[in-house]
Design a protein around this motif. Structure first.
Motif, PDB file in Angstrom:
ATOM      1  N   ALA A  81      33.243  30.059  35.405  1.00 24.73           N
ATOM      2  CA  ALA A  81      34.012  31.298  35.582  1.00 24.73           C
ATOM      3  C   ALA A  81      33.430  32.110  36.737  1.00 24.73           C
ATOM      4  O   ALA A  81      34.173  32.707  37.526  1.00 24.73           O
ATOM      5  CB  ALA A  81      33.984  32.100  34.281  1.00 24.73           C
ATOM      6  N   PHE A 137      38.620  31.725  32.238  1.00 24.70           N
ATOM      7  CA  PHE A 137      37.421  32.495  32.599  1.00 24.70           C
ATOM      8  C   PHE A 137      36.321  32.306  31.554  1.00 24.70           C
ATOM      9  O   PHE A 137      35.358  33.057  31.527  1.00 24.70           O
ATOM     10  CB  PHE A 137      37.785  33.981  32.747  1.00 24.70           C
ATOM     11  N   ARG A 143      35.326  33.602  40.149  1.00 26.85           N
ATOM     12  CA  ARG A 143      35.314  34.998  40.644  1.00 26.85           C
ATOM     13  C   ARG A 143      34.773  35.049  42.080  1.00 26.85           C
ATOM     14  O   ARG A 143      35.284  35.787  42.917  1.00 26.85           O
ATOM     15  CB  ARG A 143      34.434  35.869  39.744  1.00 26.85           C
ATOM     16  N   GLN A 155      41.170  39.539  32.072  1.00 27.53           N
ATOM     17  CA  GLN A 155      40.315  39.165  33.221  1.00 27.53           C
ATOM     18  C   GLN A 155      41.183  38.952  34.458  1.00 27.53           C
ATOM     19  O   GLN A 155      40.896  39.477  35.522  1.00 27.53           O
ATOM     20  CB  GLN A 155      39.540  37.859  32.944  1.00 27.53           C
ATOM     21  N   GLU A 194      41.623  36.462  28.331  1.00 26.48           N
ATOM     22  CA  GLU A 194      41.787  35.740  29.611  1.00 26.48           C
ATOM     23  C   GLU A 194      42.711  36.531  30.544  1.00 26.48           C
ATOM     24  O   GLU A 194      42.448  36.671  31.744  1.00 26.48           O
ATOM     25  CB  GLU A 194      42.406  34.347  29.391  1.00 26.48           C
TER      26      GLU A 194
END
Ligand code: SF4
Length: 375
Positions: free
Chosen positions: A133, A119, A137, A173, A170
């Motif tokens: 990143a 990410f 998403r 996330q 990471e």
């Protein structure tokens, strides 16, 4: 027949760590590939019911709408596929628009595996990934909005200059997202890859072994807290979301692999390896002569090689090796070589006669497996 694997050998751009065969492509190459793929599936059809279909690569999401429809029409025409089959589709995040995700649903795909890897945009540039990143998403949102409820992401740890704290970030996330499955692998520097040469020239600094191990330990603990079972060394799933396709592979069940470089296994002793070069793979279906098969090699595993494969695949899983499946000679060899690890509580034998890695054993599994191999 447990499953079908379809290898899609196209990548828009090469990641700097990747040693898999894939090729940069145009419409002409993709059309020829789809033509050959369908000819191969037709030629190697089976009457067995298929439980899982897995499109991997390369990058399956590089196929356009029409190409994917041709592949799926052929799949359903040629094979009998179970109504509750798992259909996994590997994708690069920047290919997964909402429109593409909706098309995957129309094709019957019910599981998506996204190659997120990180990410952190700086890390993504270092390893030459082609997405950001933010695109990862957005792809996750698109998959959800299209109605796919089984989403896996891939992450890598031990990236150049990555600290333990970076990796912890990471994972925060990842676990803040609505994902059901995580595959996490340590970066390896494969000879011949651009990253391998970058390291040799001092352009990137490799993560040291202690940090990499600390990252793996953190991953294992943090995934458990997030409600993910570590059902294979590098794979984590919420209840009911293990990869059925890969689980069957680790159990040693049969599968048919189509496409350049794809492997097949009859579930007993015969392995088949397709020619991996796209040009040679495609040539077989464009010859004037009737289609005979794509170029491939066959390997017959000996009993000793099957034993080694069992150690290398099943010991990686939570279920481990079923000792009852071994003949007396191999069972007594395995118990003898496993003894030092049993004493150190790196391996255990369960009441139903399964040899399994303990939590501590997972972190030294390579050393354990190499000791257990047939002499
Ligand atoms: S997208 Fe996947 S197969 Fe293609 S170069 Fe990157 S890692 Fe390799």
């Amino acid at each position: 027949m447990a499953g079908i694997y379809i290898h899609v050998p196209f990548c828009e751009k090469r990641c700097s760590y990747c040693s898999f065969y894939s090729t940069i492509h145009g419409k002409k190459e993709r059309d020829a590939y789809v033509h050959s793929l369908i000819a191969e599936m037709q030629h190697r059809q089976t009457k067995d019911t298929i439980q899982t279909v897995y499109l991997g690569g390369g990058t399956p999401s590089q196929l356009d709408t029409e190409e994917l429809e041709q592949c799926f029409e052929a799949l359903h025409r040629i094979f009998r596929i179970a109504p509750d089959a798992e259909y996994t589709f590997e994708a690069n995040p920047d290919d997964i628009t909402l429109e593409k995700a909706r098309h995957l649903v129309q094709l019957g795909i019910n599981r998506v595996s996204l190659g997120v890897q990180s990410f952190n945009d700086t890390q993504l540039i270092t390893i030459n990934r082609r997405h950001t990143a933010q695109q990862a998403r957005a792809a996750i949102d698109n998959v959800h909005e299209a109605g796919i409820k089984n989403l896996s992401i891939d992450l890598m740890f031990g990236l150049p200059q990555q600290s333990l704290e970076d990796w912890q970030w990471e994972l925060e996330q990842a676990f803040s997202l609505d994902i059901q499955h995580l595959s996490a692998y340590a970066l390896t520097y494969e000879e011949g890859t651009p990253l391998y040469y970058d390291r040799a020239r001092g352009k990137v600094e490799e993560c040291d072994e202690d940090t990499s191990l600390a990252m793996f330990r953190f991953l294992s603990d943090r995934a458990q807290i997030a409600g993910f079972e570590q059902y294979e060394i590098a794979n984590f799933a919420k209840t009911g979301f293990r990869s059925r396709h890969n689980s069957n592979y680790w159990k040693g069940l049969s599968y048919l692999g189509f496409g350049p470089g794809a492997h097949s296994y009859d579930g007993h002793s015969i392995r088949r390896f397709n020619e991996h070069k796209l040009r040679a793979y495609n040539a077989a279906s464009t010859l004037k002569a009737p289609f005979a098969d794509v170029p491939h090699q066959i390997e017959t595993l000996t009993t000793d090689e099957r034993y080694d494969e069992m150690i290398l695949t099943r010991l990686r899983t939570r279920e481990g090796v079923n000792l009852e499946e071994l003949d007396d000679k191999r069972k007594s060899y395995l118990l003898r070589t496993a003894q030092p690890f049993l004493e150190r509580e790196l391996l255990i034998i369960t009441s139903d006669q399964r040899l399994q890695l303990t939590h501590a054993g997972i972190f030294v599994s390579d050393d354990i497996m190499s000791e257990l191999m047939w002499p």
